[in-house]
Structures are given as C-alpha cells and as structure tokens.
Write an enzyme that holds these catalytic residues in place. Sequence first.
Site, PDB file in Angstrom:
ATOM      1  N   ASP A  21       0.827  -1.210   0.000  1.00  0.00           N
ATOM      2  CA  ASP A  21       0.000   0.000   0.000  1.00  0.00           C
ATOM      3  C   ASP A  21       0.866   1.266   0.000  1.00  0.00           C
ATOM      4  O   ASP A  21       1.992   1.264   0.503  1.00  0.00           O
ATOM      5  CB  ASP A  21      -0.918  -0.011   1.232  1.00  0.00           C
ATOM      6  CG  ASP A  21      -2.100   0.938   1.057  1.00  0.00           C
ATOM      7  OD1 ASP A  21      -2.375   1.348  -0.090  1.00  0.00           O
ATOM      8  OD2 ASP A  21      -2.740   1.279   2.061  1.00  0.00           O
ATOM      9  N   ASN A  74     -10.642  -2.798  -6.032  1.00  0.00           N
ATOM     10  CA  ASN A  74      -9.873  -1.818  -6.820  1.00  0.00           C
ATOM     11  C   ASN A  74     -10.555  -1.430  -8.139  1.00  0.00           C
ATOM     12  O   ASN A  74     -10.176  -0.430  -8.763  1.00  0.00           O
ATOM     13  CB  ASN A  74      -8.453  -2.327  -7.108  1.00  0.00           C
ATOM     14  CG  ASN A  74      -7.537  -2.297  -5.904  1.00  0.00           C
ATOM     15  OD1 ASN A  74      -6.576  -3.061  -5.804  1.00  0.00           O
ATOM     16  ND2 ASN A  74      -7.813  -1.413  -4.947  1.00  0.00           N
TER      17      ASN A  74
HETATM   18  C1  FPP Z   1      -1.918   0.183  -3.278  1.00  0.00           C
HETATM   19  O1  FPP Z   1      -1.485   1.513  -3.395  1.00  0.00           O
HETATM   20  C2  FPP Z   1      -1.503  -0.577  -4.422  1.00  0.00           C
HETATM   21  C3  FPP Z   1      -2.325  -1.128  -5.365  1.00  0.00           C
HETATM   22  C4  FPP Z   1      -3.773  -1.011  -5.361  1.00  0.00           C
HETATM   23  C5  FPP Z   1      -1.808  -1.833  -6.498  1.00  0.00           C
HETATM   24  C6  FPP Z   1      -0.528  -2.552  -6.239  1.00  0.00           C
HETATM   25  C7  FPP Z   1       0.144  -2.669  -7.508  1.00  0.00           C
HETATM   26  C8  FPP Z   1       1.468  -2.675  -7.683  1.00  0.00           C
HETATM   27  C9  FPP Z   1       2.487  -2.683  -6.633  1.00  0.00           C
HETATM   28  C10 FPP Z   1       2.001  -2.658  -9.012  1.00  0.00           C
HETATM   29  C11 FPP Z   1       1.501  -3.738  -9.860  1.00  0.00           C
HETATM   30  C12 FPP Z   1       2.039  -5.008  -9.515  1.00  0.00           C
HETATM   31  C13 FPP Z   1       2.588  -5.811 -10.373  1.00  0.00           C
HETATM   32  C14 FPP Z   1       2.946  -7.160  -9.941  1.00  0.00           C
HETATM   33  C15 FPP Z   1       2.865  -5.411 -11.738  1.00  0.00           C
HETATM   34  P1  FPP Z   1      -2.565   2.642  -3.432  1.00  0.00           P
HETATM   35  O2  FPP Z   1      -2.779   3.032  -4.846  1.00  0.00           O
HETATM   36  O3  FPP Z   1      -3.798   2.200  -2.716  1.00  0.00           O
HETATM   37  O4  FPP Z   1      -1.838   3.766  -2.656  1.00  0.00           O
HETATM   38  P2  FPP Z   1      -2.507   4.883  -1.765  1.00  0.00           P
HETATM   39  O5  FPP Z   1      -3.065   4.189  -0.547  1.00  0.00           O
HETATM   40  O6  FPP Z   1      -1.367   5.765  -1.436  1.00  0.00           O
HETATM   41  O7  FPP Z   1      -3.560   5.554  -2.600  1.00  0.00           O
END
Ligand code: FPP
EC number: 2.5.1.-
Length: 261
Positions: free
Chosen positions: A38, A86
């Site tokens: 996250d 998501n």
């Molecule tokens: C959470 O950060 C992350 C996600 C919803 C997606 C995770 C994806 C990746 C690490 C990249 C893709 C993975 C691969 C394997 C290619 P957030 O967007 O919720 O962050 P925030 O809480 O700061 O908004």
Amino acid sequence: MFNTLFLKPVRSMPAKVSMNVDGLDMDNIPQHVAIIMDGNGRWAKARGKIRTQGHKVGAETLKTIVRAADTLGIKAITAYAFSTENWKRPVTEVHFIMELLSRYLTSEIEEFKENNVQVRFMGSREGLPDIVTEKMDHAIEETKNDTGIILNLAINYGGQAEILHAVKSIAQQVADGTLKVEDIDAPVFENNLYSKGLPAPDLLIRTGGDLRVSNFLLWQIAYSEIWTTQVFWPDFTPDMLVEAIKMYQKRERRFGGLVQK
Ligand code: FPP
C-alpha cells in the site's frame, strides 16, 4: 562490518540486492510472507507525480523484494496486486494497472525462469482483460517446474469472495455426491481456496501506515504475525524486510495454545 548478502546481477532486475542481516536468525525464517503493497498513490503524490507512477515503481520494488526474500530463504511471497474493490478506482488507473501487470508478466518471465521463481495467482478471472489472463496462463506454464521461491500474485482477489467461492465449490461437491457433509473440515475447505497447496502465511506485512486487513487472505492469516510500516510501498527495501523478520523472530507463536517451556 555489516553481515551483508549479495545476489548475482540478472538482466533487467536490480543489479544487486544487499541487506544487513546482522542479528537475523537464519534458522527461523518465515516460510510464507504475505504483503499488502500500500501507499503507491501517496508516494507519487508526495513527489508531484501522477498516482500511476507509484504503481510503476511499486512493481520494481516487488521484484527487488522477491529477490531479497529468495536470498533469505523465504519459500513463498503472496503479494496483493489488485483487489476486487480496486475496480472502483478511476478507469484510467485500472487500465494502467492491467497494462502494468500484462507488461510485467511479459518482461519478467525470463528472469523468473533464470531465478527458478514459480509464478502463481490467486483471485477471480472474471472481468480481467483477456490479455492479462493469457499472460497469467503463460507465466504459470513457463514457470510451473521452477523449484525456487513461489511468487503468488493476488489479482482481482478478495478474501470474502474467495471464501464464497470455496463454499459454492464445496456445496456443489456435496450436491454431486462426491463429498459428504460430515467430511468437510479445515483441510477440505483449504483445498477449495485459491491458495490451495500453499501453507498459511507466517508473516503479513502491510506498508503505507494503515492498520487493517483490507479483505486480504481472511482465512489464511488466522495465526499470521502482522508487521506494519508507515513507509510507502515504492520505498520499501530489503532491509525493511529483514526488520519485519526480526520482529517475527521475537514473537512467540502459540497458535491458541500455551507457551512451550
Ligand atoms: C496500493 O497503493 C496498491 C495497489 C492497489 C496496487 C498494487 C500494484 C502494484 C504494486 C504494481 C503492480 C504489480 C505488479 C505485480 C505489476 P494505493 O494506490 O492504494 O496507494 P494509496 O493508498 O497511497 O492511494
């Protein structure tokens, strides 16, 4: 001097992964580590970048952490890449993550094979673009005989959806007469989860500062140790993985029983 582990350089992967393993008990390494990656969006915002840049760097961080985990002797990493919730994000961000996954599964496949990484997935395929499911199938096929670390990517995954999926599958087996109600127990249930064949995570890591489980591995984390950090996922380092494991090694795991004297 630090007791430092180095990895061989591999094409397109970080040239080396080094970490300070001072004080780490190499005989008590968690076998399976689950990660809620996250903070990508906040990481990007703090740098004046668009959110998707955080996901891009986050994908690189995952590569580094898988290599570090492998070096430490961890047998499996389950990483939460895209949740069933998501889909509520702006369509451009959803498209970007799908594209990133698709590219990741193309660009990294040779490295996975060279490093003996077995790729698995958990989650529902419903709603995923064909290009992504095709790349998933390809990655599974290409790495199925790899005997090194397992990288289990949770994509379109939700713990509640997984439990419902298992319940429906078990109900169908009972209706078909292939399973008796009295034979339903925890191992049978686990065999109907997406995580079939993987042991429960010993350690759950969450980056980004929130203290919640967010519908991740609801059945499997019943006795997992939890470690959280304020650090945003793109900034997570192998040393932080070591720090989480050191905490894990200090915890007394009782699984509902009493302390062994
Ligand atoms: C959470 O950060 C992350 C996600 C919803 C997606 C995770 C994806 C990746 C690490 C990249 C893709 C993975 C691969 C394997 C290619 P957030 O967007 O919720 O962050 P925030 O809480 O700061 O908004």
